[in-house]
Scaffold this motif. Sequence first.
Motif, mmCIF file in Angstrom:
data_model
loop_
_atom_site.group_PDB
_atom_site.id
_atom_site.type_symbol
_atom_site.label_atom_id
_atom_site.label_comp_id
_atom_site.label_asym_id
_atom_site.label_seq_id
_atom_site.Cartn_x
_atom_site.Cartn_y
_atom_site.Cartn_z
ATOM 1 N N TYR A 156 69.851 81.677 69.398
ATOM 2 C CA TYR A 156 69.402 81.369 68.041
ATOM 3 C C TYR A 156 67.888 81.490 67.958
ATOM 4 C CZ TYR A 156 74.137 79.707 68.223
ATOM 5 O OH TYR A 156 75.488 79.657 68.414
ATOM 6 N N TYR A 204 66.570 68.161 73.094
ATOM 7 C CA TYR A 204 67.268 68.932 74.131
ATOM 8 C C TYR A 204 66.480 68.875 75.439
ATOM 9 C CZ TYR A 204 70.082 71.218 70.387
ATOM 10 O OH TYR A 204 70.906 71.490 69.337
ATOM 11 N N LYS A 241 74.862 78.801 63.704
ATOM 12 C CA LYS A 241 73.857 77.936 64.344
ATOM 13 C C LYS A 241 74.103 76.473 64.015
ATOM 14 C CE LYS A 241 68.831 77.298 64.500
ATOM 15 N NZ LYS A 241 67.566 77.641 63.829
ATOM 16 N N GLU A 292 74.366 73.306 66.570
ATOM 17 C CA GLU A 292 73.504 72.114 66.536
ATOM 18 C C GLU A 292 74.316 70.831 66.385
ATOM 19 O OE1 GLU A 292 70.768 73.177 63.430
ATOM 20 O OE2 GLU A 292 69.349 74.028 64.877
ATOM 21 N N TYR A 293 75.365 70.884 65.568
ATOM 22 C CA TYR A 293 76.214 69.696 65.418
ATOM 23 C C TYR A 293 76.974 69.399 66.698
ATOM 24 C CZ TYR A 293 75.477 68.466 60.552
ATOM 25 O OH TYR A 293 74.925 68.009 59.388
ATOM 26 N N TRP A 302 71.311 78.145 73.524
ATOM 27 C CA TRP A 302 70.210 77.939 72.577
ATOM 28 C C TRP A 302 69.368 79.205 72.415
ATOM 29 C CZ3 TRP A 302 64.772 77.617 73.051
ATOM 30 C CH2 TRP A 302 64.277 77.887 74.333
ATOM 31 N N TYR A 354 65.200 79.935 67.841
ATOM 32 C CA TYR A 354 64.286 78.810 68.096
ATOM 33 C C TYR A 354 62.978 79.365 68.663
ATOM 34 C CZ TYR A 354 68.336 75.676 67.829
ATOM 35 O OH TYR A 354 69.425 74.988 67.419
#
Lengths: 542, 225
Positions: free
Chosen positions: B144, B153, B115, B119-120, B141, B146
Amino acid sequence: MKIHNKLPIIFLLLIVLSGSLLVYYALRNKQQLPHDYVTVERIPAIKPDYSDCVIPPNSAPLNFMVRQDGTSYAVKIYSKHGEPVEIFSRSPKIIIPINAWHKLLSENKGEELYFSIFVKSREGSWRRFSPVTNKIAREDIDGFIVYRKMQPTHHHTMSEISVCQRNLENYDETILLDNGYNQSDSWYAGYIDCVNCHTFCNNRPQKTLLGVRGYLPGGTSPASTLFMENNQVKKIGAKFGYTSWHPSGRLAIYSINNLPMFFHSARDEVRDTVNLDSLLAYFWADSMTIKTVEQISQKERLENWPAWSADGRYLYFCSAPKLWSKENLKKHPPDGYRDVRYDLVRISYDIDTDTWGRVETILSAKDTGRSIAMPRTSPDGRWLSFCMIDYGYFPPWHLGSDLYLMDLKTAPETGEHQYRRLEINSDQSESWQCWSSNSRWIVFSSKRDYGVFTKPYFSYVDQQGKVYKPVLLPQKNPEFYQSCVRTFNTPELIVEPVKATGEKLRRVVRNQEAIAVEIPVTMATPKEPGADGSEYPRQERE
Amino acid sequence: VFLDLGMTNLSEFDLAKSIDTFQEHPVILQRLALVNMVKDNRASARVYLGALSNTLFHADWADKYLGLLRTDPNLSTDSEIQQWRSVRVQNDCSFRDLKEADYLGELLEENGENKMSFEYLMAWYLLNGQLDIFAQNLDRWKDYDYSRMPQHYQEAILIYASQSQKEINLKDYMISEETFKRFEDINRLMMQYSYNKANPAPALAANYGNTYFYYFLILRSGLNR
């Protein structure tokens, strides 16, 4: 009380102190090896692992750590003749007295040398382990080793880097030349960026070449080579790559390379390099001129790692086809860099008429499946040692780099150059070997014990070419390497020390004037910029 | 960060370069020891630890790991080392200079569960305004945990939808009412300032300074200067 009144008291105190010290040392020397002990039928672990080795009779003492838990240690070092050396210590650090060591070794050349080790347990009982055995060779190793000491770099270095010579009979180390990183004179510190390969003629320092790369404010980086001839030092305005002196001392041949560095995302060794282009050229020492011929500077091939035969009639070197187009060179590394494998070739040479023969392949990479690098010939003309790696030209950055030995004497009789992988290889990289002047020793770089921190090891080579378990360069403090974050690379053996060192060399380096030499060819492929248009970074090599 | 992401070699590379600048600072040696333990290069790790054990403040830490390497050479009981090993990139590729997006993409390709690398990577696209590539990768996305799509985003996809004129089903991204409202407010303000030929940056900074809208429309475009 005036000072002259105090003198008798001071004098008396000094006598008492001296007497106490004498008594202490006398009692200490009267320590005896334990009589009551339990015999342990195995040799104790010691570090460095000085067991089953063949050691030079002129080696500095092999101080070591006993890796057995205990409160006291006693070691008896003995051989067939002479007085044993006894050492008593409350710590596992065993420091061998140097004079007694040298006496014992000189009296027992060709004999076994035993370390009998006693360890006292916390409960107070002694254990005696089976003796650690080494053999003392009959033949000396050359008295000095010259190496480059530096941090494991990943780019061009801005940190301390020095070429040092170490006396192998004791632990004295002197710096020939460093980059002045620790100097307060910032002008000097800024000037030398890097000191590179050092090359001696016939294991003697009378003719020495030493590469220096400067760095001046503004970004220029003039490369030059110091040429030391007897006691004179001259600066040549050209950078010599991998170099080999002709045994006559009249000329030195060297590689001119374009060797950018790149990196790996997951491989064990991060660093890698590719020889984008190279050729060989030779430097006449008397006229200070540089020449090359087509046979050693072919445009479609990469010539590298020159090494003269002992009689100077052949030049051995590594050669590979160039696999990239100019377009492909815009990528870095170019496609196909993993497919470059070097053959071992040689070419005949007549120094009196300066005539070169034809290049002949001695060992083909197609046959070995691996790439050949760093060939070196023994001074007696019998052996050729070399490295093999999976691809490319630079063994120190290949985990699988191993040492090999080729018999040059039997080749004319059998019609083939027989070679074999040496038993002394480890599962780590072995590289950069150098023969002693009597051909009985090789020194080489290895990562076997300290990972990225390359260290020099020397091995005995007998008349039949058997190479014995290597000995790590001994240090006065046997724990030295355990916290030494420096690599010791490019080890070269010499029989006597280099005279011109330190400030004498620095003065020549600082001198803005260098002897201009004209290189008769340009690189077959001019230096290419990177894909983004920038120049490839300068870099260091182990 | 490189070590956490799984870029172990890149971490080693940068640390080794740092020695040139900061010399053998214990903090650098400590990280190099960790990197080498993650790579299972025990011999190198021991040397770094040996050097650290001679320092004042890191000796205990170094001695702990030197002891652990003796009793548990694989460091299987060290959860931190195991975590770093689990995300470590396996497929080798060569590089001269860091190409962050390529490297992060490789990491994600190799280990879709990483993850942090996702994100990076998305942050990299957002910082560089590469909203088309950002949009291509956005569907990930959902892989993961979230609870809702991160605010930046949501804002980025709205900008992309409005600029690219592509048909995007915004319902897929569960964009909140607040985000829609912010977007409309900012657009209205931008138009007003555009009409008046005035700099909108100060007015937007007060209420929207912490939004991706502000970064993209003001900071990245240089309107704040």
